[in-house]
Design an enzyme around this catalytic site. Structure first.
Site, PDB file in Angstrom:
ATOM      1  N   CYS A 115      51.775  44.509  40.932  1.00  0.00           N
ATOM      2  CA  CYS A 115      50.472  45.172  40.818  1.00  0.00           C
ATOM      3  C   CYS A 115      49.406  44.144  41.210  1.00  0.00           C
ATOM      4  O   CYS A 115      49.229  43.124  40.542  1.00  0.00           O
ATOM      5  CB  CYS A 115      50.313  45.644  39.372  1.00  0.00           C
ATOM      6  SG  CYS A 115      48.767  46.487  39.079  1.00  0.00           S
TER       7      CYS A 115
ATOM      8  N   CYS B  69      34.257  52.984  35.625  1.00  0.00           N
ATOM      9  CA  CYS B  69      34.960  54.115  34.987  1.00  0.00           C
ATOM     10  C   CYS B  69      34.983  53.868  33.480  1.00  0.00           C
ATOM     11  O   CYS B  69      35.171  52.741  33.032  1.00  0.00           O
ATOM     12  CB  CYS B  69      36.368  54.260  35.539  1.00  0.00           C
ATOM     13  SG  CYS B  69      36.378  54.586  37.317  1.00  0.00           S
TER      14      CYS B  69
ATOM     15  N   CYS C 111      38.053  51.905  31.623  1.00  0.00           N
ATOM     16  CA  CYS C 111      38.714  50.795  32.328  1.00  0.00           C
ATOM     17  C   CYS C 111      38.075  49.460  31.973  1.00  0.00           C
ATOM     18  O   CYS C 111      36.860  49.308  32.091  1.00  0.00           O
ATOM     19  CB  CYS C 111      38.628  51.045  33.837  1.00  0.00           C
ATOM     20  SG  CYS C 111      39.227  49.658  34.828  1.00  0.00           S
TER      21      CYS C 111
ATOM     22  N   GLU D  94      38.403  48.057  43.143  1.00  0.00           N
ATOM     23  CA  GLU D  94      38.589  49.278  43.935  1.00  0.00           C
ATOM     24  C   GLU D  94      38.925  48.843  45.368  1.00  0.00           C
ATOM     25  O   GLU D  94      38.044  48.352  46.096  1.00  0.00           O
ATOM     26  CB  GLU D  94      37.304  50.116  43.878  1.00  0.00           C
ATOM     27  CG  GLU D  94      37.236  51.241  44.879  1.00  0.00           C
ATOM     28  CD  GLU D  94      38.477  52.135  44.936  1.00  0.00           C
ATOM     29  OE1 GLU D  94      38.900  52.650  43.897  1.00  0.00           O
ATOM     30  OE2 GLU D  94      39.037  52.289  46.041  1.00  0.00           O
TER      31      GLU D  94
ATOM     32  N   SER E 162      42.977  58.480  41.715  1.00  0.00           N
ATOM     33  CA  SER E 162      42.728  58.445  40.275  1.00  0.00           C
ATOM     34  C   SER E 162      41.875  59.653  39.910  1.00  0.00           C
ATOM     35  O   SER E 162      40.655  59.597  40.007  1.00  0.00           O
ATOM     36  CB  SER E 162      42.000  57.146  39.915  1.00  0.00           C
ATOM     37  OG  SER E 162      42.884  56.064  40.064  1.00  0.00           O
TER      38      SER E 162
ATOM     39  N   CYS F  63      48.154  48.825  32.598  1.00  0.00           N
ATOM     40  CA  CYS F  63      47.044  49.326  33.414  1.00  0.00           C
ATOM     41  C   CYS F  63      45.735  49.279  32.659  1.00  0.00           C
ATOM     42  O   CYS F  63      45.653  49.760  31.541  1.00  0.00           O
ATOM     43  CB  CYS F  63      47.244  50.810  33.674  1.00  0.00           C
ATOM     44  SG  CYS F  63      48.105  51.171  35.117  1.00  0.00           S
TER      45      CYS F  63
HETATM   46  N1  SAH Z   1      40.351  51.040  41.389  1.00  0.00           N
HETATM   47  C1  SAH Z   1      41.554  51.715  41.682  1.00  0.00           C
HETATM   48  C2  SAH Z   1      42.797  50.909  41.390  1.00  0.00           C
HETATM   49  C3  SAH Z   1      42.814  50.077  40.129  1.00  0.00           C
HETATM   50  S1  SAH Z   1      42.952  50.917  38.616  1.00  0.00           S
HETATM   51  C4  SAH Z   1      41.594  53.053  40.965  1.00  0.00           C
HETATM   52  O1  SAH Z   1      40.778  53.296  40.101  1.00  0.00           O
HETATM   53  O2  SAH Z   1      42.443  53.863  41.336  1.00  0.00           O
HETATM   54  C5  SAH Z   1      44.655  51.462  38.595  1.00  0.00           C
HETATM   55  C6  SAH Z   1      44.909  52.687  37.709  1.00  0.00           C
HETATM   56  O3  SAH Z   1      44.810  52.351  36.311  1.00  0.00           O
HETATM   57  C7  SAH Z   1      43.905  53.785  37.956  1.00  0.00           C
HETATM   58  O4  SAH Z   1      44.514  55.055  38.020  1.00  0.00           O
HETATM   59  C8  SAH Z   1      43.037  53.675  36.737  1.00  0.00           C
HETATM   60  O5  SAH Z   1      42.338  54.840  36.521  1.00  0.00           O
HETATM   61  C9  SAH Z   1      44.030  53.328  35.659  1.00  0.00           C
HETATM   62  N2  SAH Z   1      43.443  52.771  34.436  1.00  0.00           N
HETATM   63  C10 SAH Z   1      42.346  51.995  34.332  1.00  0.00           C
HETATM   64  N3  SAH Z   1      42.109  51.691  33.045  1.00  0.00           N
HETATM   65  C11 SAH Z   1      43.081  52.274  32.318  1.00  0.00           C
HETATM   66  C12 SAH Z   1      43.388  52.288  30.931  1.00  0.00           C
HETATM   67  N4  SAH Z   1      42.648  51.639  30.034  1.00  0.00           N
HETATM   68  N5  SAH Z   1      44.478  52.972  30.530  1.00  0.00           N
HETATM   69  C13 SAH Z   1      45.242  53.622  31.436  1.00  0.00           C
HETATM   70  N6  SAH Z   1      45.011  53.628  32.748  1.00  0.00           N
HETATM   71  C14 SAH Z   1      43.936  52.966  33.197  1.00  0.00           C
HETATM   72 FE1  SF4 Z   2      37.398  52.608  38.017  1.00  0.00          FE
HETATM   73 FE2  SF4 Z   2      39.534  51.539  39.266  1.00  0.00          FE
HETATM   74 FE3  SF4 Z   2      37.185  50.219  39.172  1.00  0.00          FE
HETATM   75 FE4  SF4 Z   2      38.614  50.483  36.964  1.00  0.00          FE
HETATM   76  S1  SF4 Z   2      39.214  49.358  38.771  1.00  0.00           S
HETATM   77  S2  SF4 Z   2      36.382  50.787  37.162  1.00  0.00           S
HETATM   78  S3  SF4 Z   2      39.536  52.510  37.235  1.00  0.00           S
HETATM   79  S4  SF4 Z   2      37.576  52.174  40.195  1.00  0.00           S
END
Ligand code: SAH
Ligand code: SF4
Length: 385
Positions: free
Chosen positions: A120, A131, A134, A182, A235, A357
């Site tokens: 990863c 988000c 996150c 991202e 996502s 994640c």
């Molecule tokens: N920015 C990209 C990739 C990184 S995040 C994106 O958002 O797709 C990778 C995945 O982990 C995404 O699906 C995101 O929504 C998820 N994710 C982020 N924080 C999380 C959390 N606290 N618990 C579960 N999944 C989470």
């Molecule tokens: Fe949202 Fe992905 Fe950025 Fe986390 S890493 S803030 S899930 S876009």
């Protein structure tokens, strides 16, 4: 005129910046060699030394002439980012904290699973998209990683197992761009690094085993469709715009319908007609995990070529969200399965080392001050009651 000369003469002599060959894909490296009067095939030799053998010292690259090695020593380098710490989980997951130029930290996680091992990989230090669930988003954005810092995570993972051409089998069989950041907001560097992941003279991972995950940067996804064949994950996390606006703020700019259309175009652009989009859906207790949400998701994704990956929310200290119970996850899963979808539930790996994640870089700095704003808002609400 004389003053300008006097000023510049007083400046300290600066070392010319060396070009870091670690993140250079084949085509760019061929051009680099042509530009310095060398033959194109040198690029393949260089790539093999770096990515097959893990060699960074030009003097050890014995099939390059002495003159060329000397020249590379003065104007180029092969430099991976620095590992600050390494943690091994009892379930075999390994996590590295990596320091990049300028001092920022990112994390990389290797998740072994039978004869596969998924790395990863992070694409940015922090993330600007904020988000609500996150931990990376809570740090705010610091900077994009260079292509060398992105592919350097694959390089370091293999190096850490001492497995460059050791005959121990492939340490990294799959890569997911699901670490910090991202990826589509760091488009050029991510595309260059993914090129190297799939390049036979580098890591030779098949395009199906490299996955880019995006929260929905639609214009960049449309561009990616023209140049890349990696697997795509989106996502989604909510079955309607009102809820997704709250969880994934970029939805206010590119709402669900536009994202699904762009993802469908991406799949349609692939030569391989059997491919589908992975729809990621993080389940948060009481927020998006109810039966009505599952039913709405069934309708939304009808006829959309996808499989669904449910991710029970991983908690972290700055968040008040809760992880749903196992039963709530099963109920949600059942509704989707009954409607004919292929649905997987992501099992949490590396829990004892905070490698799941959305938990990467445990001690997050809340640069967005969001938790403070939430607390203030809650306080105001209480005061007004
Ligand atoms: N920015 C990209 C990739 C990184 S995040 C994106 O958002 O797709 C990778 C995945 O982990 C995404 O699906 C995101 O929504 C998820 N994710 C982020 N924080 C999380 C959390 N606290 N618990 C579960 N999944 C989470
Ligand atoms: Fe949202 Fe992905 Fe950025 Fe986390 S890493 S803030 S899930 S876009």
């Amino acid at each position: 005129m004389s003053r300008v000369i006097a000023t510049s003469a007083a400046l300290p002599q600066q070392e010319p910046a060396r070009v870091n060959l670690l993140g250079m894909p084949l085509a760019a490296m061929e051009q680099y060699f042509l530009d310095i009067g060398e033959k194109k095939f040198r690029a393949r030799q260089l790539l093999k030394w770096i990515h097959h053998h893990g060699v960074t010292d030009f003097d050890a690259m014995t099939n390059l002439g002495k003159g060329l090695r000397e020249r590379l020593r003065t104007e180029a380098e092969v430099r991976a980012p620095e590992i600050v710490s390494q943690h091994d989980s009892s379930d075999g997951t390994r996590k590295w904290a990596i320091r990049v130029d300028g001092g920022g930290l990112v994390e990389t996680v290797l998740i072994p699973d039978g004869n596969r091992a998924t790395l990863c990989v992070s694409s940015q230090v922090g993330c600007s998209l904020d988000c609500s669930f996150c931990s990376t988003g809570k740090q705010g954005f610091q900077r994009d990683l260079s292509a060398a810092e992105i592919i350097g995570q694959v390089w370091l993972a293999i190096k850490s197992y001492d497995a460059f051409q050791s005959g121990k089998g492939r340490v990294v069989t799959n890569v997911v761009m699901m670490g910090m950041g991202e990826p589509l907001l760091n488009y050029d560097n991510v595309v260059a690094a993914m090129d190297l992941m799939m390049e036979d003279n580098a890591y030779g991972i098949s395009k199906r085993r490299v996955t880019l995950s995006t929260s929905g940067v639609v214009p960049a996804l449309d561009e990616l469709a023209k140049v890349s064949e990696v697997s795509l994950a989106i996502s989604l996390h909510a079955p309607n715009d009102a809820l997704r606006n709250e969880l994934v703020p970029i939805n206010r700019k590119y709402p669900i319908a536009r994202l699904l259309e762009s993802a469908r175009n991406y799949i349609d652009a692939q030569k391989d007609s059997k491919r589908v989009v992975t729809v990621e859906y993080t389940l948060i207790a009481g927020v998006n995990d109810q039966r009505e949400h599952a039913l709405e998701l069934v309708e939304l994704l009808r006829d959309f070529p996808c499989k669904i990956n449910l991710i029970p929310f991983n908690t972290f200290s700055q968040s008040d969200y809760q992880r749903p119970s196992g039963n709530a996850v099963s109920r949600f899963w059942q509704v989707l399965v009954d409607a004919g979808y292929i649905v997987t539930v992501r099992t949490t790996r590396g829990d004892d080392i905070d490698a799941a994640c959305g938990q990467l870089v445990g001690q997050v700095v809340d640069r967005t001050r969001r938790s403070e704003r939430y607390r203030e808002a809650a306080q105001n609400k209480e005061n007004n009651l």
